[in-house]
Write a protein that holds these residues in place. Sequence first.
Motif, PDB file in Angstrom:
ATOM      1  N   HIS A 161       0.817  -1.206   0.000  1.00 15.34           N
ATOM      2  CA  HIS A 161       0.000   0.000   0.000  1.00 15.34           C
ATOM      3  C   HIS A 161       0.851   1.257   0.000  1.00 15.34           C
ATOM      4  N   ALA A 198      -3.076  -1.345  -2.302  1.00 11.92           N
ATOM      5  CA  ALA A 198      -4.047  -0.418  -1.719  1.00 11.92           C
ATOM      6  C   ALA A 198      -3.485   0.999  -1.743  1.00 11.92           C
ATOM      7  N   GLY A 252      -3.921  -5.934  -6.044  1.00 19.04           N
ATOM      8  CA  GLY A 252      -4.100  -5.923  -4.602  1.00 19.04           C
ATOM      9  C   GLY A 252      -3.391  -4.786  -3.893  1.00 19.04           C
ATOM     10  N   ASP A 290     -10.094   0.055  -8.307  1.00 20.88           N
ATOM     11  CA  ASP A 290     -11.474  -0.416  -8.426  1.00 20.88           C
ATOM     12  C   ASP A 290     -12.396   0.297  -7.444  1.00 20.88           C
ATOM     13  N   VAL A 328      -8.561   2.318  -1.619  1.00 20.51           N
ATOM     14  CA  VAL A 328      -9.040   1.712  -2.853  1.00 20.51           C
ATOM     15  C   VAL A 328      -7.923   0.824  -3.403  1.00 20.51           C
ATOM     16  N   ARG A 329      -8.293  -0.330  -3.974  1.00 21.63           N
ATOM     17  CA  ARG A 329      -7.297  -1.310  -4.430  1.00 21.63           C
ATOM     18  C   ARG A 329      -7.313  -1.474  -5.942  1.00 21.63           C
ATOM     19  N   ASN A 330      -6.156  -1.885  -6.477  1.00 24.80           N
ATOM     20  CA  ASN A 330      -6.098  -2.212  -7.902  1.00 24.80           C
ATOM     21  C   ASN A 330      -6.134  -3.734  -8.076  1.00 24.80           C
ATOM     22  N   SER A 370     -13.891  -1.560  -4.538  1.00 22.83           N
ATOM     23  CA  SER A 370     -13.041  -1.944  -3.405  1.00 22.83           C
ATOM     24  C   SER A 370     -12.920  -0.838  -2.360  1.00 22.83           C
ATOM     25  N   GLU A 373      -8.893   6.019  -9.977  1.00 24.08           N
ATOM     26  CA  GLU A 373      -9.797   5.018 -10.564  1.00 24.08           C
ATOM     27  C   GLU A 373      -9.875   5.186 -12.075  1.00 24.08           C
ATOM     28  N   ARG A 419     -13.061   1.620   0.623  1.00 22.13           N
ATOM     29  CA  ARG A 419     -13.492   1.585   2.019  1.00 22.13           C
ATOM     30  C   ARG A 419     -13.110   2.906   2.646  1.00 22.13           C
TER      31      ARG A 419
END
Length: 124
Positions: free
Chosen positions: A5, A47, A45, A27, A40-42, A30, A21, A32
């Motif tokens: 991350h 973050a 994975g 994504d 947000v994650r790609n 994803s 994004e 939070r």
Amino acid sequence: MRLIHLGLPVRDVQRSRLFYETYFGFDPASARMGGGTVVVRNADGVALALHGGQDVGPPPAFVHVGFQLFAPEEVNDLLTRMQADGVDIIEQYDDPGCVSFTCTDPDGYRIEVCWEVSGALTGF
């Protein structure tokens, strides 16, 4: 071991989230949110933690995030999209072994996007 991350202070979380994004494959499903930070994650994975409401000054010139694409055409296509959208492009490089550009995100962080023949840049 792998990088999992990156945390960035930002002025406007939603603006920065939309930028990453839209152009870099993070994504929205994803995302939070908690405590003023959105994560947000790609697809890999990784973050991206964006902490909002920060007084973000210009980062030092060398500080940057790098994204590697799989073909020079992908770099050029993304560059064209970003230029059409008015994203600040500050550097471009086109050589048989490396195609890249550097842009800035909404808070002025530099982002390098590149394709390279194996080891051309990352082999240092």
